[in-house]
Write a protein that holds these residues in place. Structure first.
Motif, PDB file in Angstrom:
ATOM      1  N   ALA A   1     -12.339  -5.220  -2.431  1.00 32.08           N
ATOM      2  CA  ALA A   1     -13.796  -5.274  -2.279  1.00 32.08           C
ATOM      3  C   ALA A   1     -14.507  -4.367  -3.277  1.00 32.08           C
ATOM      4  CB  ALA A   1     -14.186  -4.900  -0.850  1.00 32.08           C
ATOM      5  N   SER A   2     -13.904  -3.225  -3.599  1.00 31.66           N
ATOM      6  CA  SER A   2     -14.521  -2.294  -4.551  1.00 31.66           C
ATOM      7  C   SER A   2     -14.085  -2.554  -5.990  1.00 31.66           C
ATOM      8  CB  SER A   2     -14.180  -0.855  -4.165  1.00 31.66           C
ATOM      9  OG  SER A   2     -12.794  -0.613  -4.337  1.00 31.66           O
TER      10      SER A   2
ATOM     11  N   THR B   1       0.811  -1.216   0.000  1.00 31.97           N
ATOM     12  CA  THR B   1       0.000   0.000   0.000  1.00 31.97           C
ATOM     13  C   THR B   1       0.845   1.266   0.000  1.00 31.97           C
ATOM     14  OG1 THR B   1      -1.743  -1.199   1.169  1.00 31.97           O
ATOM     15  CG2 THR B   1      -1.875   1.211   1.190  1.00 31.97           C
ATOM     16  N   CYS B   2       1.765   1.380   0.987  1.00 31.21           N
ATOM     17  CA  CYS B   2       2.496   2.648   1.128  1.00 31.21           C
ATOM     18  C   CYS B   2       3.973   2.555   0.734  1.00 31.21           C
ATOM     19  CB  CYS B   2       2.385   3.155   2.562  1.00 31.21           C
ATOM     20  SG  CYS B   2       3.333   2.174   3.755  1.00 31.21           S
TER      21      CYS B   2
ATOM     22  N   ARG C   1       2.281  -8.251   8.329  1.00 29.84           N
ATOM     23  CA  ARG C   1       3.084  -8.437   7.133  1.00 29.84           C
ATOM     24  C   ARG C   1       2.342  -9.196   6.050  1.00 29.84           C
ATOM     25  NH1 ARG C   1       4.982 -11.320  11.376  1.00 29.84           N
ATOM     26  NH2 ARG C   1       5.135 -13.534  11.127  1.00 29.84           N
ATOM     27  N   PRO C   2       2.468  -8.873   4.805  1.00 25.81           N
ATOM     28  CA  PRO C   2       3.472  -7.996   4.219  1.00 25.81           C
ATOM     29  C   PRO C   2       3.109  -6.511   4.309  1.00 25.81           C
ATOM     30  CG  PRO C   2       2.130  -8.835   2.457  1.00 25.81           C
ATOM     31  CD  PRO C   2       1.635  -9.485   3.745  1.00 25.81           C
ATOM     32  N   PHE C   3       2.051  -6.178   5.021  1.00 26.76           N
ATOM     33  CA  PHE C   3       1.685  -4.773   5.193  1.00 26.76           C
ATOM     34  C   PHE C   3       2.406  -4.220   6.415  1.00 26.76           C
ATOM     35  CE2 PHE C   3      -1.775  -6.972   3.118  1.00 26.76           C
ATOM     36  CZ  PHE C   3      -1.964  -6.182   1.997  1.00 26.76           C
ATOM     37  N   CYS C   4       2.628  -2.905   6.432  1.00 31.80           N
ATOM     38  CA  CYS C   4       3.337  -2.298   7.550  1.00 31.80           C
ATOM     39  C   CYS C   4       2.415  -2.053   8.736  1.00 31.80           C
ATOM     40  CB  CYS C   4       3.995  -0.985   7.124  1.00 31.80           C
ATOM     41  SG  CYS C   4       2.805   0.310   6.711  1.00 31.80           S
ATOM     42  N   SER C   5       1.094  -2.004   8.492  1.00 38.33           N
ATOM     43  CA  SER C   5       0.151  -1.710   9.564  1.00 38.33           C
ATOM     44  C   SER C   5      -1.229  -2.256   9.223  1.00 38.33           C
ATOM     45  CB  SER C   5       0.046  -0.199   9.770  1.00 38.33           C
ATOM     46  OG  SER C   5      -0.524   0.395   8.607  1.00 38.33           O
ATOM     47  N   ARG C   6      -2.082  -2.286  10.223  1.00 36.98           N
ATOM     48  CA  ARG C   6      -3.472  -2.707  10.008  1.00 36.98           C
ATOM     49  C   ARG C   6      -4.161  -1.736   9.034  1.00 36.98           C
ATOM     50  NH1 ARG C   6      -7.311  -5.986  11.613  1.00 36.98           N
ATOM     51  NH2 ARG C   6      -9.406  -5.246  12.105  1.00 36.98           N
TER      52      ARG C   6
ATOM     53  N   LEU D   1      -6.136  -2.813   5.658  1.00 41.39           N
ATOM     54  CA  LEU D   1      -7.547  -2.528   5.410  1.00 41.39           C
ATOM     55  C   LEU D   1      -7.759  -1.710   4.135  1.00 41.39           C
ATOM     56  CD1 LEU D   1      -8.793  -1.879   9.045  1.00 41.39           C
ATOM     57  CD2 LEU D   1      -9.240  -3.881   7.595  1.00 41.39           C
ATOM     58  N   ILE D   2      -6.830  -0.811   3.847  1.00 41.33           N
ATOM     59  CA  ILE D   2      -6.903  -0.053   2.585  1.00 41.33           C
ATOM     60  C   ILE D   2      -6.851  -1.020   1.404  1.00 41.33           C
ATOM     61  CG2 ILE D   2      -5.643   1.535   1.070  1.00 41.33           C
ATOM     62  CD1 ILE D   2      -4.869   3.084   3.662  1.00 41.33           C
ATOM     63  N   ASP D   3      -5.930  -1.983   1.459  1.00 44.56           N
ATOM     64  CA  ASP D   3      -5.794  -2.968   0.386  1.00 44.56           C
ATOM     65  C   ASP D   3      -7.056  -3.825   0.276  1.00 44.56           C
ATOM     66  OD1 ASP D   3      -3.798  -4.336  -1.557  1.00 44.56           O
ATOM     67  OD2 ASP D   3      -4.593  -6.000  -0.362  1.00 44.56           O
TER      68      ASP D   3
END
Length: 66
Positions: free
Chosen positions: A42-43, A12-13, A26-31, A35-37
């Protein structure tokens, strides 16, 4: 013997994320990034390319489930 820790960029970032328990999302830096991903999927902002399914194919799939 030196053991290297794998690191990846947050999808994401793009922040560096170590593949260790210190980064439980992980592999995301944060919750938040996770959730953004999820919202993008979903959209239908993220999609995996494939062939379009025709109405006829959907009907046949429905018949096979009965």
């Amino acid at each position: 013997m030196t053991i290297k820790t794998l690191s990846v960029k947050c999808p994401t970032c793009k922040k560096e994320v170590l593949m260790t328990p210190a980064f439980p999302e992980r592999p995301f830096c944060s919750r938040r990034c996770k959730l953004i991903d999820l919202g993008e999927w979903a959209s239908e902002g993220h999609r995996i390319p494939g062939e379009t399914v025709s109405e006829e194919d959907l009907e046949q799939i429905g018949r096979h489930r009965d």
